[in-house]
Scaffold this motif. Structure first.
Motif, PDB file in Angstrom:
ATOM      1  N   LEU A 144       0.862  -1.183   0.000  1.00  0.00           N
ATOM      2  CA  LEU A 144       0.000   0.000   0.000  1.00  0.00           C
ATOM      3  C   LEU A 144       0.897   1.232   0.000  1.00  0.00           C
ATOM      4  N   ARG A 145       0.652   2.149  -0.903  1.00  0.00           N
ATOM      5  CA  ARG A 145       1.504   3.337  -1.023  1.00  0.00           C
ATOM      6  C   ARG A 145       0.683   4.609  -0.828  1.00  0.00           C
ATOM      7  N   ARG A 146       1.399   5.709  -0.669  1.00  0.00           N
ATOM      8  CA  ARG A 146       0.729   7.003  -0.540  1.00  0.00           C
ATOM      9  C   ARG A 146       0.388   7.609  -1.902  1.00  0.00           C
ATOM     10  N   SER A 147       0.946   7.080  -2.952  1.00  0.00           N
ATOM     11  CA  SER A 147       0.920   7.754  -4.252  1.00  0.00           C
ATOM     12  C   SER A 147      -0.154   7.254  -5.205  1.00  0.00           C
ATOM     13  N   CYS A 148      -1.091   6.433  -4.736  1.00  0.00           N
ATOM     14  CA  CYS A 148      -2.041   5.802  -5.662  1.00  0.00           C
ATOM     15  C   CYS A 148      -3.499   6.160  -5.395  1.00  0.00           C
ATOM     16  N   ALA A 149      -3.774   7.194  -4.591  1.00  0.00           N
ATOM     17  CA  ALA A 149      -5.162   7.617  -4.371  1.00  0.00           C
ATOM     18  C   ALA A 149      -5.734   8.185  -5.658  1.00  0.00           C
ATOM     19  N   LYS A 150      -7.045   7.981  -5.858  1.00  0.00           N
ATOM     20  CA  LYS A 150      -7.695   8.418  -7.093  1.00  0.00           C
ATOM     21  C   LYS A 150      -8.943   9.236  -6.767  1.00  0.00           C
ATOM     22  N   PRO A 151      -9.265  10.242  -7.615  1.00  0.00           N
ATOM     23  CA  PRO A 151     -10.508  10.998  -7.393  1.00  0.00           C
ATOM     24  C   PRO A 151     -11.697  10.059  -7.297  1.00  0.00           C
ATOM     25  N   GLY A 152     -12.551  10.326  -6.327  1.00  0.00           N
ATOM     26  CA  GLY A 152     -13.705   9.469  -6.081  1.00  0.00           C
ATOM     27  C   GLY A 152     -13.489   8.469  -4.970  1.00  0.00           C
ATOM     28  N   ASP A 153     -12.226   8.183  -4.627  1.00  0.00           N
ATOM     29  CA  ASP A 153     -11.960   7.282  -3.506  1.00  0.00           C
ATOM     30  C   ASP A 153     -12.606   7.820  -2.233  1.00  0.00           C
ATOM     31  N   ARG A 154     -13.043   6.911  -1.392  1.00  0.00           N
ATOM     32  CA  ARG A 154     -13.542   7.290  -0.076  1.00  0.00           C
ATOM     33  C   ARG A 154     -12.385   7.303   0.910  1.00  0.00           C
ATOM     34  N   GLY A 200      -3.858  -3.697   8.165  1.00  0.00           N
ATOM     35  CA  GLY A 200      -3.047  -3.292   7.025  1.00  0.00           C
ATOM     36  C   GLY A 200      -2.926  -4.395   5.996  1.00  0.00           C
ATOM     37  N   ARG A 201      -2.715  -5.610   6.456  1.00  0.00           N
ATOM     38  CA  ARG A 201      -2.601  -6.735   5.513  1.00  0.00           C
ATOM     39  C   ARG A 201      -3.948  -7.059   4.871  1.00  0.00           C
ATOM     40  N   GLU A 202      -5.028  -6.881   5.641  1.00  0.00           N
ATOM     41  CA  GLU A 202      -6.361  -7.133   5.079  1.00  0.00           C
ATOM     42  C   GLU A 202      -6.722  -6.131   3.982  1.00  0.00           C
ATOM     43  N   LEU A 203      -6.117  -4.957   4.010  1.00  0.00           N
ATOM     44  CA  LEU A 203      -6.417  -3.913   3.030  1.00  0.00           C
ATOM     45  C   LEU A 203      -5.687  -4.101   1.705  1.00  0.00           C
ATOM     46  N   ARG A 204      -4.693  -5.002   1.677  1.00  0.00           N
ATOM     47  CA  ARG A 204      -3.989  -5.240   0.415  1.00  0.00           C
ATOM     48  C   ARG A 204      -4.982  -5.718  -0.650  1.00  0.00           C
ATOM     49  N   GLY A 205      -4.915  -5.098  -1.817  1.00  0.00           N
ATOM     50  CA  GLY A 205      -5.822  -5.458  -2.892  1.00  0.00           C
ATOM     51  C   GLY A 205      -7.156  -4.747  -2.842  1.00  0.00           C
ATOM     52  N   LEU A 206      -7.432  -4.004  -1.751  1.00  0.00           N
ATOM     53  CA  LEU A 206      -8.676  -3.246  -1.623  1.00  0.00           C
ATOM     54  C   LEU A 206      -8.415  -1.739  -1.659  1.00  0.00           C
ATOM     55  N   ALA A 207      -7.472  -1.264  -0.852  1.00  0.00           N
ATOM     56  CA  ALA A 207      -7.190   0.167  -0.758  1.00  0.00           C
ATOM     57  C   ALA A 207      -6.247   0.616  -1.867  1.00  0.00           C
ATOM     58  N   TYR A 265      -1.968   6.675  15.725  1.00  0.00           N
ATOM     59  CA  TYR A 265      -1.465   5.404  15.170  1.00  0.00           C
ATOM     60  C   TYR A 265      -2.594   4.523  14.648  1.00  0.00           C
ATOM     61  N   GLU A 266      -3.608   5.186  14.079  1.00  0.00           N
ATOM     62  CA  GLU A 266      -4.627   4.509  13.294  1.00  0.00           C
ATOM     63  C   GLU A 266      -4.193   4.563  11.826  1.00  0.00           C
ATOM     64  N   LEU A 267      -4.955   3.936  10.955  1.00  0.00           N
ATOM     65  CA  LEU A 267      -4.681   3.986   9.528  1.00  0.00           C
ATOM     66  C   LEU A 267      -5.706   4.877   8.841  1.00  0.00           C
ATOM     67  N   CYS A 268      -5.232   5.705   7.917  1.00  0.00           N
ATOM     68  CA  CYS A 268      -6.084   6.472   7.022  1.00  0.00           C
ATOM     69  C   CYS A 268      -5.920   5.852   5.642  1.00  0.00           C
ATOM     70  N   VAL A 269      -7.030   5.441   5.033  1.00  0.00           N
ATOM     71  CA  VAL A 269      -6.953   4.715   3.762  1.00  0.00           C
ATOM     72  C   VAL A 269      -7.900   5.327   2.746  1.00  0.00           C
ATOM     73  N   CYS A 270      -7.531   5.170   1.474  1.00  0.00           N
ATOM     74  CA  CYS A 270      -8.349   5.641   0.361  1.00  0.00           C
ATOM     75  C   CYS A 270      -8.835   4.413  -0.398  1.00  0.00           C
ATOM     76  N   LEU A 271     -10.159   4.233  -0.415  1.00  0.00           N
ATOM     77  CA  LEU A 271     -10.769   3.047  -0.992  1.00  0.00           C
ATOM     78  C   LEU A 271     -11.694   3.434  -2.141  1.00  0.00           C
ATOM     79  N   PRO A 272     -11.669   2.693  -3.251  1.00  0.00           N
ATOM     80  CA  PRO A 272     -12.688   2.919  -4.277  1.00  0.00           C
ATOM     81  C   PRO A 272     -14.060   2.609  -3.705  1.00  0.00           C
ATOM     82  N   PRO A 273     -15.103   3.359  -4.119  1.00  0.00           N
ATOM     83  CA  PRO A 273     -16.436   3.161  -3.526  1.00  0.00           C
ATOM     84  C   PRO A 273     -16.917   1.716  -3.582  1.00  0.00           C
TER      85      PRO A 273
END
Length: 329
Positions: A144-154, A200-207, A265-273
């Motif tokens: 998971l990287r910081r550089s892959c957020a996309k418009p429309g992500d939640r 964090g590991r559960e978010l791989r492939g989703l965020a 020390y929580e996670l902030c994530v960008c997820l497609p709707p």
């Protein structure tokens, strides 16, 4: 006790046997074996005198010193493997077995919880400082990287925000004047953060993107926006708060604490709707949607009616600009 005896007595037991450690503490270098097909994730954090309350318990300092690095691994979706410890001690602590045992006990408790092995490091004399380099592994191409957020992500966050900052504001870092479950909860959120490693590991492939919230949502989310060349709108009435935070924080101070207080020390994530519902079903931690990624650059804070709030919210800065000199008469 010399430094080698100190290491043998207090820290050698933090290297459990395993197939991935050929050689741990006791030589010039550790010899490690990453799993085949995985990439290494490496992070370093320092807690120096001034970053924590002078009277914080040694056990809490040991725990938190490792937890903050594990939180970085969590944000990348990495599995912890190994860490090295650089410990600088003033003479009075180096000669204090009770302090050393407490520090090692807290460090081991976090290491056991994170399934990570101590494989080396260094000790030296000087003002108290703890530097940890943690290494984890991730299946190739799945970080998971910081550089892959996309418009429309939640934009979503795990857990609750502002607890640690409120604990610090209320002076709960070292003790509570009287026992109160809410105050104890806040104190533990400050002194013993829980890195969201499984999440964090559960978010791989989703965020699309993720960051850990160490210096405050306002600053840490900004890292995603800058690296991804996007903006964001955050609905302030949706920022999740614990019962303790809601009870003990004045309403007027909640937004600064939650948005810029730091130490969550929580996670902030960008997820497609389309991935949001699956993420909520799959994740082991609650996930709260707090806003969305926009094409328009900048970070905007919205009230419950969707109006932009004029708020100067800034994250913690290790190197603040010096104050302007006073005008000469």
């Amino acid at each position: 006790m010399d430094e080698f005896a100190l290491i043998r007595k207090h820290f050698r037991g933090l290297t459990p046997p395993g197939d991935d450690v050929v050689l741990g503490i006791g030589d010039d270098c550790a010899l490690l074996v990453p799993p085949p097909g995985e990439e290494l994730a490496v992070t370093t954090d320092t807690l120096a005198a001034g970053h924590f309350e002078p009277k914080v318990k040694a056990e809490d300092l040991g725990w938190k010193s490792l937890a903050v690095s594990l939180s970085d691994l969590a944000a990348m979706g990495a599995r912890p493997r190994w860490f090295v410890l650089a410990l600088t001690l003033p003479p009075e602590l180096a000669a204090d077995p009770a302090w050393l045992e407490g520090f090692a006990r807290g460090l081991k408790a976090m290491a056991d919880q994170g399934c990570i092995a101590l494989v080396g490091g260094d000790t030296t004399a000087g003002p108290l400082s703890v530097t940890i380099t943690a290494l984890g592994t991730i299946p190739a191409g799945r970080a998971l990287r910081r550089s892959c957020a996309k418009p429309g992500d939640r934009v979503c966050v795990t857990g609750t925000l502002g607890d640690a900052a409120l604990a610090l504001q209320l002076g709960l870092a070292t003790q509570c004047a009287r026992f109160d479950p809410a105050r104890e909860f806040l104190k533990n959120r400050l002194n013993r953060p829980t890195p969201r490693l499984v999440t964090g590991r559960e978010l791989r492939g989703l965020a699309h993107a993720a960051v850990d919230l160490s210096d405050g949502l306002a600053g840490d989310l900004q890292h995603i926006l800058e690296e991804s060349w996007v903006g964001a709108e955050i609905e302030t009435d949706k920022l999740p708060m614990s019962e303790a935070f809601e009870r003990l924080s004045p309403a007027a101070s909640r937004l600064p604490l939650q948005a810029a207080g730091g130490d969550d020390y929580e996670l902030c994530v960008c997820l497609p709707p389309e991935a949001l519902a699956e993420a909520r079903r799959k994740l082991s931690q609650p996930l709260t949607e707090i806003g969305r990624i926009t094409r328009e650059p900048g970070l905007r804070w919205l009230d419950a009616q969707g109006r932009v709030i004029d708020a100067d919210l800034r994250a913690f800065n290790h190197f603040p600009a010096p104050a302007a000199p006073a005008a000469q008469p």
